[in-house]
Design a protein around this motif. Structure first.
Motif, PDB file in Angstrom:
ATOM      1  N   ASN A  88      -1.006  -7.635  -0.337  1.00  0.00           N
ATOM      2  CA  ASN A  88      -2.122  -7.324   0.571  1.00  0.00           C
ATOM      3  C   ASN A  88      -2.528  -5.849   0.511  1.00  0.00           C
ATOM      4  OD1 ASN A  88      -2.543  -9.962   1.936  1.00  0.00           O
ATOM      5  ND2 ASN A  88      -0.410  -9.634   2.550  1.00  0.00           N
ATOM      6  N   GLY A  89      -2.446  -5.294  -0.697  1.00  0.00           N
ATOM      7  CA  GLY A  89      -2.855  -3.906  -0.885  1.00  0.00           C
ATOM      8  C   GLY A  89      -1.772  -2.889  -0.606  1.00  0.00           C
ATOM      9  N   ARG A  90      -0.570  -3.366  -0.229  1.00  0.00           N
ATOM     10  CA  ARG A  90       0.520  -2.435   0.111  1.00  0.00           C
ATOM     11  C   ARG A  90       1.538  -2.264  -1.007  1.00  0.00           C
ATOM     12  NH1 ARG A  90       2.591  -5.406   5.349  1.00  0.00           N
ATOM     13  NH2 ARG A  90       2.428  -7.087   3.810  1.00  0.00           N
ATOM     14  N   GLY A  91       1.326  -2.976  -2.137  1.00  0.00           N
ATOM     15  CA  GLY A  91       2.280  -2.918  -3.241  1.00  0.00           C
ATOM     16  C   GLY A  91       2.305  -1.575  -3.944  1.00  0.00           C
ATOM     17  N   GLU A  92       3.299  -1.418  -4.805  1.00  0.00           N
ATOM     18  CA  GLU A  92       3.468  -0.158  -5.524  1.00  0.00           C
ATOM     19  C   GLU A  92       2.237   0.196  -6.348  1.00  0.00           C
ATOM     20  OE1 GLU A  92       6.279   1.767  -9.072  1.00  0.00           O
ATOM     21  OE2 GLU A  92       6.689  -0.268  -8.334  1.00  0.00           O
ATOM     22  N   TRP A  93       1.665  -0.801  -7.027  1.00  0.00           N
ATOM     23  CA  TRP A  93       0.535  -0.532  -7.931  1.00  0.00           C
ATOM     24  C   TRP A  93      -0.754  -0.206  -7.178  1.00  0.00           C
ATOM     25  CZ3 TRP A  93      -0.092   1.133 -12.556  1.00  0.00           C
ATOM     26  CH2 TRP A  93      -1.295   0.943 -13.247  1.00  0.00           C
ATOM     27  N   PRO A  94      -1.180  -1.025  -6.207  1.00  0.00           N
ATOM     28  CA  PRO A  94      -2.434  -0.675  -5.522  1.00  0.00           C
ATOM     29  C   PRO A  94      -2.361   0.615  -4.713  1.00  0.00           C
ATOM     30  CG  PRO A  94      -1.398  -2.587  -4.491  1.00  0.00           C
ATOM     31  CD  PRO A  94      -0.671  -2.331  -5.768  1.00  0.00           C
ATOM     32  N   THR A  95      -1.158   1.020  -4.279  1.00  0.00           N
ATOM     33  CA  THR A  95      -1.048   2.266  -3.508  1.00  0.00           C
ATOM     34  C   THR A  95      -0.709   3.473  -4.383  1.00  0.00           C
ATOM     35  OG1 THR A  95       1.301   1.818  -3.034  1.00  0.00           O
ATOM     36  CG2 THR A  95      -0.327   1.048  -1.419  1.00  0.00           C
TER      37      THR A  95
END
Length: 540
Positions: A88-95
């Motif tokens: 939901n946008g909180r993962g290592e890659w998106p952040t």
């Protein structure tokens, strides 16, 4: 020896193939999911090259390998991995900060270049593309990725400042959309696939990647590079029959972006399966029936040169190919004569032959289909005007120029996607305009004329019917910095180096009222580098 026999004789025993172009069978028994190279012991799909080999039973397409024929269960595992990695946008890659995502892609590029020789060879053997064009596809893909990095740096630099309007301070940046299902085409299995996959990836999305039906094995050497360059679950492969593995993925409603290059029929079916279509973003490059218009004021020799390239590069198997030609009756005879002479000069051969222009076709059923449209055109009043036009031998189809073509013929309406060139005579310039108005396609057009007023009178109607008008030049995609899209059933969304980054992201902003407390909070976050989003860091 008949012309058909001459073509058949091009297929030689394996020991007569230049040693540097011979290939050993590759039997893929693993796929990438959740950062793991998972073993596969189930059914496999055999990969046969369009290059045939003489056997005791006659010419046979050469088996060059196999790959996993996975099921919906494995596709769902890949989806779960991509979902978890996005979180939901909180993962290592998106952040992750933009500069660190860029470093990951640069690592991938370096690892990819180590596989250049094998991938170029696989492009040749899997889809019959010439060595020169296969090498160009690889190199252009690397150039595209480097240009994408520079474009993202530029976007990020512009976003690295705060904007103040009406007492509100804000920072506007682009953020990812979620899980992307990426499906590329067989004709540019590396380049066109990566023109969606790479921008989707670098913007912070997680990927489900389904290789094309023809051009699957060539991605196998890159799976380790994906695994070692990106966090687990960021890139996941989906293998198997499209009709088996993709409908279920779409039906979950968990695919946020569909990136698809192929037929509008398949794209429409996939979109309809998504239960919340308003939540689905589609980036599509679809059918095209690009027309060339040769007016009586054209430089006919130039028009022939460009139309030969436009209609027969990679045997006409390009979405940007010229697939129907309108020629004014006053110059039709000259145009047809020069086209026939031009085709006769094109070298027929196998992908590794020097200066080869016409090669075998990868789709097993394509020769039969092209024969069908040629016979249909002849039955409705057209003739094949070039010598040996339409001659078929195994996977080879020699180009056929059909004239005069009319609206009763299949080739007038259908996208032939092969070396068949329909030519329509016209008196009034309204005829090609009316054709484009009635066409379900709207990608590009090529106009050939040396009369500036005539050209200007055509530009204005056509820019509202297609997405690109080419003047005295073939239809084409590049340069990659130019927008690439289409109207009607030809595209959805825009692909260029810059546009693709926007297509796979959305503008988000952090805003607050300008007062002392809020200014102190913002300054503290920025000074301590506590947020990847809220930052004035400038990437050089």
């Amino acid at each position: 020896m008949s012309f058909q026999d001459q073509i058949r004789s091009l297929f030689v025993e394996e020991d007569r193939i230049p040693e540097e172009f011979r290939i050993e069978e590759i039997h893929q028994r693993e796929y990438l999911c959740n950062g793991e190279m998972r073993k596969w012991d189930g059914p496999v799909s055999e990969v046969y090259s369009p290059v045939c080999i003489p056997t005791s039973e006659g010419l046979k397409r050469k088996l060059i390998g196999t790959y996993p024929l996975c099921t919906e269960a494995e596709a769902m595992d890949a989806l779960a991995a991509a979902e978890a990695a996005y979180d939901n946008g909180r993962g290592e890659w998106p952040t992750m900060s933009v500069d660190n995502r860029i470093k990951s892609l640069e690592k991938f590029i370096n690892k990819m270049q180590e596989q250049r020789a094998l991938i170029v060879k696989l492009i040749m053997w899997e889809i019959g593309k010439s060595y020169g064009d296969s090498a160009k596809e690889f190199d252009r893909t690397v150039e595209y990725m480097i240009a994408t990095i520079e474009a993202l740096k530029d976007i990020d630099r512009q976003s690295s400042r705060f904007e103040i309007e009406e007492g509100v301070v804000a920072q506007v940046r682009r953020s990812p959309l979620g899980v992307v299902l990426c499906m590329g085409p067989f004709n540019y299995p590396l380049n066109e696939t990566f023109t969606t996959l790479i921008p989707a990836l670098i913007m912070g999305n997680t990927i489900l990647f389904k290789p094309p039906k023809h051009g699957t094995l060539l991605h196998y050497p890159l799976l380790k590079a994906f695994q070692e360059s990106f966090p687990k679950g960021v890139v996941n492969t989906v293998y198997g029959r499209g009709a088996v593995v993709t409908p279920g993925l779409m039906a979950t409603g968990k695919i946020n972006v569909l990136a698809f290059i192929g037929s509008s029929k398949v794209a429409n079916d996939l979109k309809k399966r998504h239960p919340k279509v308003n939540r689905l973003r589609a980036v599509l490059s679809l059918d095209a029936k690009n027309a060339a218009i040769i007016t009586k004021n054209a430089d006919v020799k130039l028009a022939v040169s460009e139309c030969l390239l436009g209609s027969l590069s990679f045997n006409g198997q390009r979405c940007t190919a010229i697939k129907i030609i309108y020629v004014h009756k006053d110059v039709a005879d000259e145009f047809l004569k020069l086209m026939a002479e031009g085709i006769e000069k094109l070298k027929v051969g196998l992908p590794w032959d020097k200066d080869v222009k016409l090669t075998p076709l990868p789709e097993p059923h394509k020769p039969d289909y092209l024969k069908e449209v040629i016979e249909d055109a002849k039955a409705n009043g057209a003739s094949v005007i070039n010598e040996n036009g339409g001659t078929i031998s195994e996977s080879f189809v020699y180009p056929a120029v059909l004239y005069p073509v009319n609206d009763k013929m299949k080739v007038y309406r259908e996208e032939q996607f092969g070396p068949v060139i329909p030519v329509v005579p016209f008196d009034s310039i309204d005829e090609p305009i009316d054709y484009q108005i009635d066409s379900p396609h709207g990608q590009q057009v090529s106009i050939f004329s040396n009369d500036a007023k005539e050209i200007s009178s055509l530009i204005d109607p056509f820019v509202s019917l297609v997405s690109r008008v080419n003047i005295n030049a073939q239809c084409q995609r590049g340069p990659d910095v130019f927008p690439f899209t289409g109207r009607k059933d030809s595209a959805e969304g825009t692909l260029s180096v810059h546009d693709a980054l926007r297509s796979f992201s959305i503008r988000s902003l952090v805003a607050t009222k300008m007062n002392d407390t809020n200014k102190q909070i913002i300054n503290e976050i920025v000074n301590d580098n506590d947020s990847s989003f809220l930052s004035t860091k400038f990437i050089l």
